[in-house]
Design an enzyme around this catalytic site. Sequence first.
Site, mmCIF file in Angstrom:
data_model
loop_
_atom_site.group_PDB
_atom_site.id
_atom_site.type_symbol
_atom_site.label_atom_id
_atom_site.label_comp_id
_atom_site.label_asym_id
_atom_site.label_seq_id
_atom_site.Cartn_x
_atom_site.Cartn_y
_atom_site.Cartn_z
ATOM 1 C CE LYS A 294 -15.989 -26.243 -15.235
ATOM 2 N NZ LYS A 294 -16.805 -25.372 -16.082
ATOM 3 N N GLY B 128 2.954 0.009 7.349
ATOM 4 C CA GLY B 128 4.215 -0.614 7.724
ATOM 5 C C GLY B 128 5.396 0.296 7.474
ATOM 6 N N GLY B 129 5.118 1.494 6.949
ATOM 7 C CA GLY B 129 6.160 2.480 6.708
ATOM 8 C C GLY B 129 5.990 3.654 7.649
#
Length: 627
Positions: A53, A501-502
């Site tokens: 790290k 999706g609408g």
Amino acid sequence: MARRTARPTPPGHAASPPRGGRKAAALPPFRPVQLASLVDSVPAGNGWVHEMKYDGYRLLIAVGGGEARAYTRSGLDWSARFASLLAEAAKLKVRSALIDGEAVVLGADGRSSFQSLQNALKSAPESIDYFAFDLLELDGEDLADLPLLDRKARLAKILPKAAKHIRYSDHIEGSGEKLLQSFCAAGLEGVISKKADARYIGSRAGSWLKAKCIKRQEFVIVGWTPSDKPRSFRSLMLGVHEQGELRYAGKVGTGFDTAELFRLKAMMKPLERKKPTVKAPRAETRGAHWIEPKLVAEIAYTEMTNEGTLRHPSYLGLREDKKPEAVVLESEDSVAEATSASPIPISNPDRVIYPEAGLTKGELAAYYAAVAPIMLPWAGSRPISLVRCPRGRAKKCFFQKHDAGSFGDAVKQVAILEKDGDDQPYLYMDTPEGMMTCVQMGTIEFHGWGARIEDVEKADRLVFDLDPDVGLDFEAVRSAAFQFRNILQQMGLETFPMLTGGKGVHVIAPLVPRAEWPEVKDFAHRLARAVAQMDPGRFTAALPKAQREGRIFVDYLRNQRGATAVMPYSARAREGAPVAAPISWKEMETIDKPSHFRITDAKALLKRASLKALQGWGRADQMLPDL
């Protein structure tokens, strides 16, 4: 009418002719980076690889088109600060590449130091090194779906062994606990552990874990206590966001050299305010000078007391890559919990959520669990509004954007300043556990801001929602989407279509997060009006529904502060259980309806996301043009 948004090589960006006889490819755009979860120890087993790290700045380096650029983890273009690194990166023998890694400065003992990096950025940028640990794109190929070890093998091949500053970050397989012990004994930062066979996911996906030798994180500077020296101070007062509220976290009075004391004092003085920035004990803040919470510092400490203040803190440096709103208390999870495969428990899995389709809460949860890897890079780490329907879509549903911790630790809060001057806790998530917690709480839809939590004031996308009037068929929407694409293309903006999706389609233009909301809203509004004036028979920008008859409403209001748009892959609380789905412009020519995909199509959506036609969907290196 407008200028192109193609970006010339500015000062500090490295340009180089293509190497090795290869034709240069386009410069890869920024994409969200994968983040590691903090754990209390290193995971065991041979399925994990372990890396050092580093103590520096996370950077994506993009190479292509004969140049190189550097992006912070939040998408800021910091190329000018790392010109020496980029000059070396531009000489790599690749057509194009997108490399993930960390910029550091190494001391004589081989340890990286954040303070040394801060000093080098001011006075000696040529001393900065870069440890590359992942490769996301190479020669136009998206590598994110490959296993980690395959990506690292390709990375090692493109990095010259004799490179001066760009180095390969090596790893070991297994024996992570011994590695952590040896690193801590040597005074190093800690260990990053990664699943060897995992794909790259631009969120906190659980396949990257970090174990630290020393506790440290970012804190907001909320003021200072005075010193007897007029140009200096005795200590900085610190704050951190917890459950969406900025709270007092103690003081730090060590770690500064004289130059840094004077520099910080000069930066804080213009931010001074009379009203306390946080609630704090009087004894701790006697004679305090409060400031607006604009500065972020990296602080090391031994532990946090029961009162929530730091014990033995030490200042490491300012963090210019992180906004104060995004500074939250980082908590350590047990490595056993972090590596377990147990999902969030879903209560009442047999409850019917979509009565017309007979689909249940359990099936909705299974859909979200499946698509989390492809959805979180878009929906994660941005303020979210939820559409919750606890009893199903046909019963009462409601929006929720604020939370004070009722969702638990997996769903987080970012403090956002409201019009009345108060901070409010807005929801966000950045892990699959966070998403599934929302689903457990009855969420069907996820709607997100057009900005990430790292800087909520700068938009990272434009969204034009093409909303047809009742009676218009999808052919009208399809034709309108292509017309909108062509208009934006003429202005230099690359766009991507998404089925909502609408009823309609979103035409999305990604942006480098530089323009702020007033400018973005003004651009979207004026463009919508101009399009409506050019073709009034097809488009309207009028808000009253009575004025939209027979036309497509160009909804530009998605592009303002606080507005949201449905996220890619979100389910919809509509008949048939449709989902919002990215598609290509080629598919847009023949797709049958905006609700083409449903929650039962998870496998197909996962397969589609890795197709070449959708690689790079929603990503482009471009800025808001003039209009």
